[in-house]
Structures are given as structure tokens and as C-alpha cells.
Design a protein around this motif. Structure first.
Motif, PDB file in Angstrom:
ATOM      1  N   LEU A 151       0.833  -1.201   0.000  1.00 52.66           N
ATOM      2  CA  LEU A 151       0.000   0.000   0.000  1.00 52.66           C
ATOM      3  C   LEU A 151       0.868   1.253   0.000  1.00 52.66           C
ATOM      4  O   LEU A 151       0.587   2.233  -0.684  1.00 52.66           O
ATOM      5  CB  LEU A 151      -0.904   0.021   1.235  1.00 52.66           C
ATOM      6  N   TYR A 152       1.945   1.199   0.787  1.00 48.55           N
ATOM      7  CA  TYR A 152       2.871   2.332   0.823  1.00 48.55           C
ATOM      8  C   TYR A 152       3.458   2.566  -0.573  1.00 48.55           C
ATOM      9  O   TYR A 152       3.487   3.697  -1.056  1.00 48.55           O
ATOM     10  CB  TYR A 152       3.980   2.071   1.833  1.00 48.55           C
ATOM     11  N   ALA A 153       3.906   1.449  -1.207  1.00 47.10           N
ATOM     12  CA  ALA A 153       4.513   1.577  -2.528  1.00 47.10           C
ATOM     13  C   ALA A 153       3.543   2.224  -3.505  1.00 47.10           C
ATOM     14  O   ALA A 153       3.925   3.062  -4.324  1.00 47.10           O
ATOM     15  CB  ALA A 153       4.954   0.206  -3.033  1.00 47.10           C
ATOM     16  N   ALA A 154       2.264   1.856  -3.411  1.00 45.77           N
ATOM     17  CA  ALA A 154       1.263   2.390  -4.337  1.00 45.77           C
ATOM     18  C   ALA A 154       0.946   3.851  -4.033  1.00 45.77           C
ATOM     19  O   ALA A 154       0.884   4.688  -4.951  1.00 45.77           O
ATOM     20  CB  ALA A 154      -0.007   1.554  -4.269  1.00 45.77           C
ATOM     21  N   THR A 155       0.772   4.196  -2.750  1.00 48.40           N
ATOM     22  CA  THR A 155       0.406   5.576  -2.416  1.00 48.40           C
ATOM     23  C   THR A 155       1.586   6.513  -2.625  1.00 48.40           C
ATOM     24  O   THR A 155       1.411   7.693  -2.886  1.00 48.40           O
ATOM     25  CB  THR A 155      -0.086   5.702  -0.959  1.00 48.40           C
ATOM     26  N   GLU A 156       2.806   5.955  -2.504  1.00 47.22           N
ATOM     27  CA  GLU A 156       3.995   6.780  -2.691  1.00 47.22           C
ATOM     28  C   GLU A 156       4.084   7.272  -4.138  1.00 47.22           C
ATOM     29  O   GLU A 156       4.546   8.378  -4.395  1.00 47.22           O
ATOM     30  CB  GLU A 156       5.215   5.951  -2.315  1.00 47.22           C
ATOM     31  N   VAL A 162      -3.225  15.325  -8.550  1.00 44.38           N
ATOM     32  CA  VAL A 162      -4.539  14.803  -8.920  1.00 44.38           C
ATOM     33  C   VAL A 162      -5.495  14.921  -7.736  1.00 44.38           C
ATOM     34  O   VAL A 162      -6.659  15.310  -7.873  1.00 44.38           O
ATOM     35  CB  VAL A 162      -4.421  13.326  -9.368  1.00 44.38           C
ATOM     36  N   VAL A 163      -4.970  14.590  -6.550  1.00 43.91           N
ATOM     37  CA  VAL A 163      -5.795  14.674  -5.338  1.00 43.91           C
ATOM     38  C   VAL A 163      -6.175  16.132  -5.087  1.00 43.91           C
ATOM     39  O   VAL A 163      -7.326  16.454  -4.781  1.00 43.91           O
ATOM     40  CB  VAL A 163      -5.029  14.093  -4.129  1.00 43.91           C
ATOM     41  N   GLU A 164      -5.207  17.024  -5.247  1.00 48.69           N
ATOM     42  CA  GLU A 164      -5.485  18.443  -5.041  1.00 48.69           C
ATOM     43  C   GLU A 164      -6.527  18.953  -6.040  1.00 48.69           C
ATOM     44  O   GLU A 164      -7.413  19.722  -5.674  1.00 48.69           O
ATOM     45  CB  GLU A 164      -4.199  19.255  -5.198  1.00 48.69           C
ATOM     46  N   ALA A 165      -6.412  18.488  -7.273  1.00 41.70           N
ATOM     47  CA  ALA A 165      -7.388  18.881  -8.285  1.00 41.70           C
ATOM     48  C   ALA A 165      -8.800  18.492  -7.861  1.00 41.70           C
ATOM     49  O   ALA A 165      -9.734  19.270  -7.991  1.00 41.70           O
ATOM     50  CB  ALA A 165      -7.044  18.228  -9.625  1.00 41.70           C
ATOM     51  N   ALA A 166      -8.907  17.283  -7.283  1.00 43.39           N
ATOM     52  CA  ALA A 166     -10.223  16.834  -6.835  1.00 43.39           C
ATOM     53  C   ALA A 166     -10.762  17.754  -5.748  1.00 43.39           C
ATOM     54  O   ALA A 166     -11.935  18.125  -5.747  1.00 43.39           O
ATOM     55  CB  ALA A 166     -10.130  15.394  -6.318  1.00 43.39           C
ATOM     56  N   TRP A 167      -9.867  18.152  -4.800  1.00 43.83           N
ATOM     57  CA  TRP A 167     -10.296  19.075  -3.746  1.00 43.83           C
ATOM     58  C   TRP A 167     -10.736  20.408  -4.348  1.00 43.83           C
ATOM     59  O   TRP A 167     -11.756  20.967  -3.946  1.00 43.83           O
ATOM     60  CB  TRP A 167      -9.145  19.331  -2.762  1.00 43.83           C
ATOM     61  N   ASP A 168      -9.942  20.909  -5.292  1.00 42.69           N
ATOM     62  CA  ASP A 168     -10.248  22.191  -5.912  1.00 42.69           C
ATOM     63  C   ASP A 168     -11.595  22.162  -6.620  1.00 42.69           C
ATOM     64  O   ASP A 168     -12.280  23.176  -6.740  1.00 42.69           O
ATOM     65  CB  ASP A 168      -9.158  22.573  -6.932  1.00 42.69           C
ATOM     66  N   LEU A 169     -11.939  20.964  -7.115  1.00 38.27           N
ATOM     67  CA  LEU A 169     -13.208  20.840  -7.821  1.00 38.27           C
ATOM     68  C   LEU A 169     -14.351  20.517  -6.862  1.00 38.27           C
ATOM     69  O   LEU A 169     -15.374  19.976  -7.242  1.00 38.27           O
ATOM     70  CB  LEU A 169     -13.097  19.784  -8.923  1.00 38.27           C
ATOM     71  N   TYR A 170     -14.102  20.798  -5.581  1.00 35.35           N
ATOM     72  CA  TYR A 170     -15.136  20.679  -4.546  1.00 35.35           C
ATOM     73  C   TYR A 170     -15.617  19.258  -4.297  1.00 35.35           C
ATOM     74  O   TYR A 170     -16.772  19.035  -3.978  1.00 35.35           O
ATOM     75  CB  TYR A 170     -16.339  21.578  -4.846  1.00 35.35           C
ATOM     76  N   ALA A 171     -14.723  18.282  -4.456  1.00 31.94           N
ATOM     77  CA  ALA A 171     -15.106  16.933  -4.081  1.00 31.94           C
ATOM     78  C   ALA A 171     -15.096  16.859  -2.552  1.00 31.94           C
ATOM     79  O   ALA A 171     -14.325  17.545  -1.892  1.00 31.94           O
ATOM     80  CB  ALA A 171     -14.118  15.921  -4.659  1.00 31.94           C
ATOM     81  N   VAL A 180     -10.849   8.954  -6.404  1.00 35.04           N
ATOM     82  CA  VAL A 180      -9.521   9.312  -6.904  1.00 35.04           C
ATOM     83  C   VAL A 180      -8.429   8.427  -6.292  1.00 35.04           C
ATOM     84  O   VAL A 180      -7.727   7.717  -6.994  1.00 35.04           O
ATOM     85  CB  VAL A 180      -9.197  10.801  -6.631  1.00 35.04           C
ATOM     86  N   ILE A 181      -8.315   8.463  -4.971  1.00 36.06           N
ATOM     87  CA  ILE A 181      -7.193   7.773  -4.322  1.00 36.06           C
ATOM     88  C   ILE A 181      -7.299   6.267  -4.508  1.00 36.06           C
ATOM     89  O   ILE A 181      -6.347   5.605  -4.924  1.00 36.06           O
ATOM     90  CB  ILE A 181      -7.124   8.144  -2.827  1.00 36.06           C
ATOM     91  N   LEU A 182      -8.465   5.708  -4.216  1.00 34.26           N
ATOM     92  CA  LEU A 182      -8.612   4.254  -4.267  1.00 34.26           C
ATOM     93  C   LEU A 182      -8.357   3.673  -5.665  1.00 34.26           C
ATOM     94  O   LEU A 182      -7.579   2.741  -5.793  1.00 34.26           O
ATOM     95  CB  LEU A 182      -9.977   3.844  -3.721  1.00 34.26           C
ATOM     96  N   PRO A 187      -3.636  -1.356  -7.611  1.00 33.42           N
ATOM     97  CA  PRO A 187      -2.677  -2.479  -7.645  1.00 33.42           C
ATOM     98  C   PRO A 187      -2.093  -2.784  -6.267  1.00 33.42           C
ATOM     99  O   PRO A 187      -1.967  -3.951  -5.890  1.00 33.42           O
ATOM    100  CB  PRO A 187      -1.581  -1.976  -8.589  1.00 33.42           C
ATOM    101  N   GLY A 188      -1.772  -1.741  -5.516  1.00 35.31           N
ATOM    102  CA  GLY A 188      -1.233  -1.936  -4.171  1.00 35.31           C
ATOM    103  C   GLY A 188      -2.243  -2.590  -3.258  1.00 35.31           C
ATOM    104  O   GLY A 188      -1.914  -3.463  -2.457  1.00 35.31           O
ATOM    105  N   VAL A 189      -3.498  -2.146  -3.372  1.00 34.05           N
ATOM    106  CA  VAL A 189      -4.559  -2.717  -2.536  1.00 34.05           C
ATOM    107  C   VAL A 189      -4.696  -4.206  -2.824  1.00 34.05           C
ATOM    108  O   VAL A 189      -4.749  -5.031  -1.904  1.00 34.05           O
ATOM    109  CB  VAL A 189      -5.902  -1.992  -2.796  1.00 34.05           C
ATOM    110  N   ILE A 190      -4.693  -4.553  -4.120  1.00 33.51           N
ATOM    111  CA  ILE A 190      -4.861  -5.968  -4.473  1.00 33.51           C
ATOM    112  C   ILE A 190      -3.663  -6.790  -4.001  1.00 33.51           C
ATOM    113  O   ILE A 190      -3.826  -7.861  -3.400  1.00 33.51           O
ATOM    114  CB  ILE A 190      -5.061  -6.118  -5.998  1.00 33.51           C
TER     115      ILE A 190
END
Lengths: 267, 257
Positions: A151-156, A162-171, A180-182, A187-190
Motif C-alpha cells: 500500500l505504501y509503494a502504491a500511495t507513494e 490529482v488529489v489536489e485537483a479533486a479538492w479544488d473541484l469541490y469533491a 480518486v485515491i482508491l 494495484p497496491g490494494v490488491i
């Protein structure tokens, strides 16, 4: 290597089609009775319990491991190594010792009961050890690092913009995670889920020490058939079905575009 | 965003507490004077002294060290050759061989244990420390191979080509160029294999015969006969040894950079 790995596996396969000899040995007459035996409701309950416990372990590890992996990946670079090391140290500690730690905490005269009684939460000690719950705690405790590393490898690798863009778009927080994140860390989750699910399913030490006589899992059943009942053909049939199940899970991983060595290294 | 970060931070700390508290408690109570109670009754080193004088335990430690040393050596030789050999295969076949090589890592350990037990019984080899050592070797070869292969893939293949161009034989090129470059990975793999062998319970459980008790088998039988402060003390020592081995492997990795 081939001699000591594949030939033994082939012997297990062959023996699973043989019959049990009178003195507990193997009689080489072809039969499918061992596999028919697998459908016995008694065994079925054990598979059911094993699969349920392995799934619950995987889900809990994911639930606990995701926030941890995510915040490690977001920490300053020089802290990441230290955090990862902290996750790895328990993993390098002897498994028996880690399981014993929970026996020490959960048993009737153990730390948890003593603590709860001294705090006045309850007056009588309750039986915490030797239950499915104890097994679940032990499994989650044992395999959590397997979840955190991939999970660390994937989130790293996750692109923060992309995450910030989602916040900016009022998600909302929830939809940022869910939409977005999930998907981006899938691949890391699996990989993490498979790395936790496989050893949990075949677990032997944890149910043996933390579970009671009535809470067997497949791993214990195999050991029981081999060493206690000395019914090798049946034991072989059970372990071969277990392996088939595990290989199915691994193949599912391949289907999702993974590589075996990456799975093993967790990165 | 800020609330989210606080939530993440506390979830991570809770995780770490969950991982460390049981071990910490275990070690703390190895110094507890009371044999039966889980309440603190004053400090003592008594349980450690009991351990040091336990002859059966010392014999088990000796067995474990011998098995770990021999199986690590064998696994390293086989694992390194496997990794190097794999690198030379054409891509198509390599994938298959790689899968076969790594298979022992993804099947449940119990399965490997019973398979080896059946195998040794079928070829009528009595179970002993030798069979335990073979079991550990089988278990460790893929692990060594994975670690070495990861390093091998990052190597600059031009270095070996340069050596060959300069008239080195393939063996010389391997011995004087590839092997030195692989050394840090090999040392890491050795430490990993040694630790895993020292800690292995399941494969040992199935492949050990009478008189071949290793440390984990001894720990298991102690645990099975009930919780006692001696086990806490032994656990504390095992945790310490694991930490020392990780420290060592980290130091080796550090020197690489």
C-alpha cells in the motif's frame, strides 16, 4: 531445488488419490473418496471458518493499513524510512513470540482481564482467548505489515496534484478517497490483500495457539490429518485443494496486471 | 484537509501502538517477580538465569544455529545461481521459470511442510536435522533469488560487456565484475535467510525427527504447556536478536550508498 520442491508436491497430489492403508500408511489404489470426503459438513465448516477469518483479516488489515501507508507516503522523505522500519521490525520478530504476546494479554488471568477488573469495568474475568476473535486479532497483528508495504509503494507513487485537483473541484473527503485515491492505488490494494489473505487462509500457529479445540482452521486440519489421524491421503487432498484455492487467488492477481516478484517484494 | 490530516496521523499512531504494545508488555513482564500474576510485583532477572541454565534449551539453540548456518549457505549458493541463470534466459521462458522458482513463496507454508514430510517418508530418509536443513534450504532459495535478482536487474549490463570486450572469460567477468557488484544484495539475502531459518516453525515442525529440536520447536512446546515468565524472558531475548540482525543488515545496506 526442483527435486525437493516439485517432486514432494507431485507426491502430495498422487497420495491425494490413493487410499489409506490399515496401519496409517498409503495404499496405492486409485480412488476419489478423499475428495468426496472434503464435502463432509464437518470439514465444510472448517473451510468456511478459514475463508471467513481470512477475509475478515484482510478487510481489517486494509482498514488499519491504509491510513498508515498513506500517511507514511505523505511524510517527509527522511521520515519515511524510519516509519517503514517501525512497521517492519515486528514483522522480523519471531511469529511464535508475537502470537504468545497475545496469549499473555488475552488469557483469563492475563493483562487485559486484570486491567479491566482493576479499572472497575467488570468484576469477573471473561474468556477472551481460545475464540475466533482471538484468532482474528492474532492474524491481523501478524500480517498487517504485509498490507502496509505494498500500500505504501502504491500511495507513494500517487500523484498528489490529482488529489489536489479533486479538492479544488469541490469533491468531498469521501469522494476524493473513493473516486480518486482508491482507483489509483488499486494495484497496491490488491497486492496487499493477496499477501494477507494467503497466509491467513493457511495459518497454523495462530489458530493453534489462540484458538480453542473447536476453532480449527484448514492449516490445523491438515496437520491433524497428517500427524494425529495419520490419514495421509485425506490430508493430501485437503492441502491440494487449499493450494488450488491459493493459486486461483494469485492468478486473479496476475489478471490485474501484476508481477510475482513485485508482489513478493511488496514494491 | 487539516482535520483529515489529524485523523490520519492519529490512525497511524494507533496502528503503531497496536504493533508495539504487545511486544513491549511481553518484555516488561519478563522482569516481573511474580510467576502467576499479570500485576507488577517488583523487578527480577530470575527468569533469565533459569533460561541460561536450561540444558535442553541450549541444545535447541545449538541445533538452530547449525541448521541456520548450513541452510543459509546452501540457499545462498543455489539462490544466487538461480538469479544469475534466470537473467540469461530468453524473456519468454524466463517468465515460466521465474514463476516456478517463486511458487514456494506463495503457497501456504503448511503445504510445503507436509509435502516435504511425505517426500522424506516415501524415500525412506529418517527425519533429522538433515531433513530440517533441506526444508529450510527449499524455503530460502526463492527468497535469496528474489533479493539478488532485484539487484541484478539494476546492474549496468555494459560493465560485463566491457569486461568481455577486454578479453575476460565469462567466468572471470562474473567473478570479478558481477559478483562484487552483487555483494551488498547477497549479504542482505544471507541475513534474511539466516533470520528466517532461525525463526522458522512450520517447515521445521513437519520435517524434524526425535532429537532434532530447534529453538522455535522448543519455544512452541513451552508455550503449549502454558504461559510462564521464562517464555517472556526467552521472547525478550529473541526480539533483541531479531533487532540486532536487522540493525546489521541496515548497516550493510547503508555502506552501499
Amino acid at each position: 531445488m526442483g527435486i525437493f520442491f516439485f517432486i514432494p508436491l507431485l507426491i502430495v497430489l498422487a497420495v491425494s488419490f490413493a487410499s489409506r492403508g490399515t496401519d496409517g500408511g498409503v495404499e496405492w489404489t486409485f480412488s476419489l473418496t478423499n475428495y468426496a470426503h472434503l464435502a463432509d459438513p464437518l470439514y465444510f465448516r472448517i473451510y468456511g471458518r478459514s475463508i471467513a477469518l481470512a477475509l475478515a483479516t484482510t478487510a481489517l488489515c486494509l482498514l488499519l493499513g491504509f491510513p498508515l501507508a498513506y500517511s507514511i507516503a505523505r511524510a517527509p522523505i527522511r521520515w519515511q524510512g524510519i516509519w517503514l522500519l517501525l512497521v517492519m521490525i515486528p514483522f522480523w520478530t519471531n511469529f511464535l513470540v508475537r502470537t504468545y504476546a497475545w496469549m499473555f494479554i488475552l488469557r483469563t488471568e492475563g493483562l487485559m482481564n486484570t486491567l479491566l477488573i482493576n479499572l472497575g469495568v467488570m468484576t469477573q474475568p471473561i474468556e477472551l482467548l481460545y475464540s475466533d476473535w482471538a484468532i482474528l486479532i492474532g492474524l491481523v497483528y501478524g500480517y498487517l505489515p504485509f498490507m502496509v508495504l505494498p500500500l505504501y509503494a502504491a500511495t507513494e507513487r500517487l500523484d498528489l496534484s490529482v488529489v489536489e485537483a479533486a479538492w479544488d473541484l469541490y469533491a468531498t473527503g469521501w469522494s476524493v478517497f473513493w473516486r480518486v485515491i482508491l482507483p489509483l492505488t488499486k494495484p497496491g490494494v490488491i497486492a496487499g490483500c493477496i499477501l494477507v489473505f494467503i497466509p491467513s487462509l493457511g495459518a497454523f500457529i495462530t489458530p493453534d495457539l489462540l484458538g480453542g479445540a473447536k476453532t480449527m482452521m484448514v492449516g490445523n486440519l491438515i496437520q491433524h490429518e497428517y500427524l494425529v489421524m495419520r490419514d495421509w491421503p485425506l490430508g493430501s487432498a485437503i492441502s491440494f485443494s487449499l493450494m488450488a484455492l491459493v493459486l486461483l487467488a494469485v492468478m486473479a492477481y496476475f489478471k490485474t496486471d501484476g508481477r510475482l516478484d513485485r508482489l513478493e517484494r511488496g514494491v | 484537509m487539516n482535520r483529515g490530516r489529524i485523523w490520519l496521523r492519529s490512525a497511524s499512531l494507533a496502528n503503531l501502538l497496536f504493533l508495539y504494545l504487545p511486544i513491549a508488555v511481553l518484555i516488561l513482564f519478563s522482569f516481573n517477580a511474580s510467576r502467576l500474576s499479570a500485576t507488577w510485583q517488583g523487578g527480577t532477572f530470575r527468569w533469565y538465569l533459569v533460561l541460561v541454565e536450561d540444558q535442553a534449551l541450549l541444545a535447541a539453540v545449538h541445533n538452530s544455529l547449525v541448521v541456520a548456518a548450513v541452510s543459509t549457505f546452501l540457499a545462498t549458493v543455489l539462490g544466487v545461481s538461480a538469479a544469475v541463470g534466470l537473467e540469461r534466459l530468453p524473456a519468454g521462458r524466463r517468465w515460466t521459470v521465474e514463476g516456478a522458482l517463486l511458487l514456494p513463496l506463495v503457497i501456504p507454508e503448511v503445504m510445503l511442510g507436509v509435502a516435504l514430510l511425505l517426500f522424506f517418508v516415501m524415500i525412506k530418509v529418517p527425519l533429522s536435522l538433515v531433513t530440517v536443513t533441506i526444508g529450510h534450504t527449499v524455503w530460502n532459495v526463492p527468497i535469496v533469488a528474489v533479493i539478488v535478482q532485484a539487484r541484478l536487474q539494476k546492474l549496468d549490463s555494459r560493465l560485463v560487456e566491457a569486461a568481455l570486450d577486454l578479453g575476460a572469460t565469462p567466468w572471470q567477468a562474473f567473478r570479478r565484475v558481477t559478483l562484487p557488484l552483487l555483494t551488498p544484495a547477497i549479504i542482505g539475502a544471507v541475513l534474511m535467510a539466516f533470520t528466517l531459518s532461525l525463526d522458522d516453525f512450520i517447515v521445521t515442525f513437519f520435517t524434524a525427527g526425535p532429537g532434532s529440536t530447534t529453538l522455535p520447536l522448543k519455544v512452541y512446546s513451552m508455550i503449549k504447556s502454558g504461559v510462564s515468565p521464562e517464555i517472556n524472558a526467552l521472547s525478550a531475548m529473541l526480539v533483541l536478536i531479531s533487532m540486532a540482525l536487522i540493525g546489521l543488515s541496515l548497516l550493510v545496506q547503508r555502506q552501499r550508498h
